[in-house]
Design a protein around this motif. Structure first.
Motif, PDB file in Angstrom:
ATOM      1  N   UNK A  20       0.830  -1.205   0.000  1.00 18.07           N
ATOM      2  CA  UNK A  20       0.000   0.000   0.000  1.00 18.07           C
ATOM      3  C   UNK A  20       0.867   1.258   0.000  1.00 18.07           C
ATOM      4  N   UNK A  21       1.969   1.209   0.745  1.00 13.88           N
ATOM      5  CA  UNK A  21       2.817   2.393   0.894  1.00 13.88           C
ATOM      6  C   UNK A  21       3.768   2.623  -0.278  1.00 13.88           C
ATOM      7  N   UNK A  22       3.946   1.629  -1.132  1.00 13.09           N
ATOM      8  CA  UNK A  22       4.912   1.772  -2.229  1.00 13.09           C
ATOM      9  C   UNK A  22       4.619   2.983  -3.116  1.00 13.09           C
ATOM     10  N   UNK A  23       3.418   3.120  -3.673  1.00  8.67           N
ATOM     11  CA  UNK A  23       3.172   4.302  -4.518  1.00  8.67           C
ATOM     12  C   UNK A  23       3.227   5.605  -3.729  1.00  8.67           C
ATOM     13  N   UNK A  25       5.147   6.232  -1.107  1.00  5.70           N
ATOM     14  CA  UNK A  25       6.563   6.530  -0.875  1.00  5.70           C
ATOM     15  C   UNK A  25       7.205   7.123  -2.123  1.00  5.70           C
ATOM     16  N   UNK A  26       6.940   6.507  -3.259  1.00  5.10           N
ATOM     17  CA  UNK A  26       7.505   7.016  -4.517  1.00  5.10           C
ATOM     18  C   UNK A  26       7.022   8.440  -4.791  1.00  5.10           C
ATOM     19  N   UNK A  27       5.783   8.708  -4.456  1.00  4.95           N
ATOM     20  CA  UNK A  27       5.224  10.046  -4.686  1.00  4.95           C
ATOM     21  C   UNK A  27       5.847  11.068  -3.731  1.00  4.95           C
ATOM     22  N   UNK A  28       5.961  10.699  -2.448  1.00  2.00           N
ATOM     23  CA  UNK A  28       6.490  11.634  -1.445  1.00  2.00           C
ATOM     24  C   UNK A  28       7.929  12.023  -1.754  1.00  2.00           C
ATOM     25  N   UNK A  29       8.759  11.041  -2.093  1.00  2.00           N
ATOM     26  CA  UNK A  29      10.172  11.334  -2.315  1.00  2.00           C
ATOM     27  C   UNK A  29      10.450  11.955  -3.682  1.00  2.00           C
ATOM     28  N   UNK A  30       9.414  12.116  -4.499  1.00  2.00           N
ATOM     29  CA  UNK A  30       9.606  12.824  -5.773  1.00  2.00           C
ATOM     30  C   UNK A  30       8.803  14.122  -5.820  1.00  2.00           C
ATOM     31  N   UNK A  31       8.338  14.579  -4.670  1.00  4.22           N
ATOM     32  CA  UNK A  31       7.669  15.878  -4.632  1.00  4.22           C
ATOM     33  C   UNK A  31       8.640  16.961  -5.102  1.00  4.22           C
ATOM     34  N   UNK A 123      14.298  -3.126   1.814  1.00  3.16           N
ATOM     35  CA  UNK A 123      14.690  -4.154   0.852  1.00  3.16           C
ATOM     36  C   UNK A 123      13.856  -4.074  -0.426  1.00  3.16           C
ATOM     37  N   UNK A 124      12.554  -3.943  -0.271  1.00  2.29           N
ATOM     38  CA  UNK A 124      11.672  -4.013  -1.439  1.00  2.29           C
ATOM     39  C   UNK A 124      11.403  -2.647  -2.073  1.00  2.29           C
ATOM     40  N   UNK A 125      11.095  -1.662  -1.257  1.00  2.00           N
ATOM     41  CA  UNK A 125      10.706  -0.372  -1.834  1.00  2.00           C
ATOM     42  C   UNK A 125      11.894   0.344  -2.467  1.00  2.00           C
ATOM     43  N   UNK A 126      13.093   0.143  -1.945  1.00  2.00           N
ATOM     44  CA  UNK A 126      14.254   0.807  -2.542  1.00  2.00           C
ATOM     45  C   UNK A 126      14.433   0.385  -3.994  1.00  2.00           C
ATOM     46  N   UNK A 132      11.576   3.434 -10.432  1.00  2.00           N
ATOM     47  CA  UNK A 132      10.549   4.442 -10.725  1.00  2.00           C
ATOM     48  C   UNK A 132      11.163   5.774 -11.146  1.00  2.00           C
ATOM     49  N   UNK A 133      12.307   6.128 -10.555  1.00  4.74           N
ATOM     50  CA  UNK A 133      12.919   7.425 -10.867  1.00  4.74           C
ATOM     51  C   UNK A 133      14.004   7.306 -11.936  1.00  4.74           C
ATOM     52  N   UNK A 134      14.095   6.144 -12.578  1.00  8.02           N
ATOM     53  CA  UNK A 134      14.996   6.002 -13.713  1.00  8.02           C
ATOM     54  C   UNK A 134      16.437   5.685 -13.372  1.00  8.02           C
ATOM     55  N   UNK A 135      16.709   5.262 -12.143  1.00  9.35           N
ATOM     56  CA  UNK A 135      18.077   4.903 -11.752  1.00  9.35           C
ATOM     57  C   UNK A 135      18.294   3.414 -12.027  1.00  9.35           C
ATOM     58  N   UNK A 136      18.512   3.100 -13.298  1.00 10.37           N
ATOM     59  CA  UNK A 136      18.619   1.702 -13.704  1.00 10.37           C
ATOM     60  C   UNK A 136      19.738   0.961 -12.988  1.00 10.37           C
TER      61      UNK A 136
END
Length: 488
Positions: A20-23, A25-31, A123-126, A132-136
């Motif tokens: 539930x927190x994955x999207x 988290x991705x949204x918060x850290x890309x504000x 482990x998982x969300x990182x 998500x932010x393009x850091x392949x």
């Protein structure tokens, strides 16, 4: 309709929250950094283009790897013993002081949650966040970080067993393991003798080091990275982990630097092999010659054999001292348990339990794991309730021993020990020798070989870089070294 029982254990509850927190988290850290976000309609293409489906296989592999390691751990322990007494002779009661100085119910509840949730979260969300932010490249590296750092730690867990602090230090509470909901989960997934090193330190430290190596190899600073706040988030939680593992009665102080060392070995290995995996400098095996292969096999093989010899020497030391071996220490009124893993059909199991004290009785019960959970709350075992539910305890007189046998397959059991004396300050010492009727030492050694090779590879790589007057964090394959002796 009730949820399936397995869905109610802490792991699946935490993973549900993380999902539930994955999207979020991705949204918060890309504000303020919307241009960094991957549009939802392009996520499928991103996964396919960067072959991120292999990352999922990596997570499946580590689950299998851990299961195999845990399966081997208990049957070989009669030979490998443990080194807790050595660690305790160095540290003493330092972790007990930490626990007693800060213990309160609210902090315990918060840190119990943090210990499991944030560990899984990182482990998982990182991995998801970096993708998500393009850091392949960083996505690749943090995925490998989880898989390979555990692989590096395997021989330490199999051959350098160290009991958790709450199983050894008299008066130390098992605030994590003796706590109702968590008890069944951890007892069936944590042998409680894998205290050294701490993966709660090794894995996030590996992430931090990989970030640092990634940018410094490019001549950049991590703090100039757009996602520096997420890096700081990992830093903060790593620091908190260091306190958590001491406070909850899990790890020793020495586990922190050793965890960092394991994380460093894994991070350096990943940093140096990643350019070949992603073909950033030509085909994967470009520059590989028979001469180079022979040199790698010879030098890294010798280093691995030296490490293997040390392991075999440690096993021989433990075998030679089996008569003097102490498995647990119990202070006045203390209780703790030994975990007996599920048995294969017709496998059979026996355990000889020795009361090594000369003047105190030892009480024990053998109970199925599920039947013990209700008696474990707030870091303590309610011995009265537990012994009643088990139909009474067996008393082992001073200097005496008893042998128990089990045949139940696919059922977790606990051998729960209790020091009934409460009016003295003495320590009751117990020895337990478990016989699983399996000879799995060869398989354990084979499972440890990848760790020995990775360690040998890192040592050899650093020596080669030094000999070629290159930076120790240079990650280019040797065939692309312009001025080095190994360049094509």
């Amino acid at each position: 309709m009730l949820a399936p029982k397995f869905m109610l254990n802490p792991y699946w509850v935490m993973m549900g929250i993380i999902l539930i927190l994955t999207p979020i988290t991705c949204w918060v850290f890309t504000l303020g950094k919307k241009e960094e976000r991957t549009p939802l309609n392009k996520i499928g293409k991103l996964i396919h283009a960067n072959r991120y489906y292999f990352h999922l296989l990596g997570y499946v592999a580590i689950i299998w790897w851990k299961a195999v390691t845990d399966y081997l751990n208990e049957p070989i322990k009669i030979d490998t013993g443990h080194w807790t007494d050595t660690v305790y002779s160095i540290e003493g009661d330092l972790t007990l002081w930490i626990q007693q100085a800060f213990e309160n119910e609210f902090l315990t509840a918060i840190l119990n949650f943090h210990y499991l949730f944030i560990y899984l979260f990182l482990i998982y969300i990182t991995t998801v966040y970096y993708a998500y932010v393009g850091e392949r490249d960083l996505t690749d590296k943090v995925t490998l970080n989880y898989l390979l750092i555990y692989a590096v730690a395997v021989p330490y867990y199999l051959f350098f067993n160290v009991e958790v602090t709450s199983s050894w230090i008299p008066g130390m509470k098992a605030l994590l393991y003796h706590d109702g909901w968590y008890t069944g989960f951890y007892a069936s997934r944590d042998p409680l003798d894998n205290a050294v090193p701490s993966l709660h330190i090794a894995i996030p430290f590996g992430m931090l080091l990989l970030n640092w190596l990634h940018f410094h190899a490019k001549g950049q600073r991590v703090r100039d990275w757009k996602h520096w706040p997420y890096h700081l988030f990992i830093v903060a939680n790593t620091v908190l982990f260091a306190f958590t593992i001491l406070y909850l009665g899990i790890h020793w102080f020495i586990d922190i630097p050793l965890g960092m060392a394991i994380g460093a070995i894994g991070a350096l290995f990943i940093h140096h092999i990643h350019p070949r995996l992603r073909n950033d400098h030509g085909k994967m095996f470009r520059g590989v010659t028979r001469k180079k292969v022979f040199r790698h096999v010879l030098i890294e093989g010798i280093v691995a054999l030296i490490l293997l010899s040390l392991i075999l020497g440690m096993i021989n030391v433990q075998k030679a001292s089996i008569d003097e071996r102490v498995s647990f220490q119990l202070g006045p009124g203390d209780s703790t348990f030994e975990i007996i893993q599920p048995l294969d059909h017709n496998q059979g199991f026996s355990s000889e339990i020795f009361n090594l004290d000369e003047g105190r009785n030892l009480e024990i019960i053998v109970i199925q794991l599920e039947g013990s959970i209700s008696a474990m709350q707030s870091g303590e075992i309610n011995w009265t309730d537990l012994s009643e539910s088990a139909g009474g305890a067996t008393t082992i007189a001073p200097g005496d021993s008893v042998t128990i046998e089990l045949e139940d397959s696919m059922v977790w059991h606990l051998i729960v020990m209790h020091n009934p004396q409460t009016n003295d300050d003495g320590i009751l010492k117990v020895k337990i020798l478990n016989d699983y009727n399996q000879d799995l030492m060869v398989f354990a050694i084979l499972l440890a070989l990848p760790s020995l090779w990775m360690t040998s590879f890192v040592i050899h790589r650093l020596v080669r870089l030094k000999a070629n007057n290159m930076s120790l964090i240079e990650s280019q394959p040797s065939h692309s070294w312009n001025n080095g002796k190994e360049a094509e």
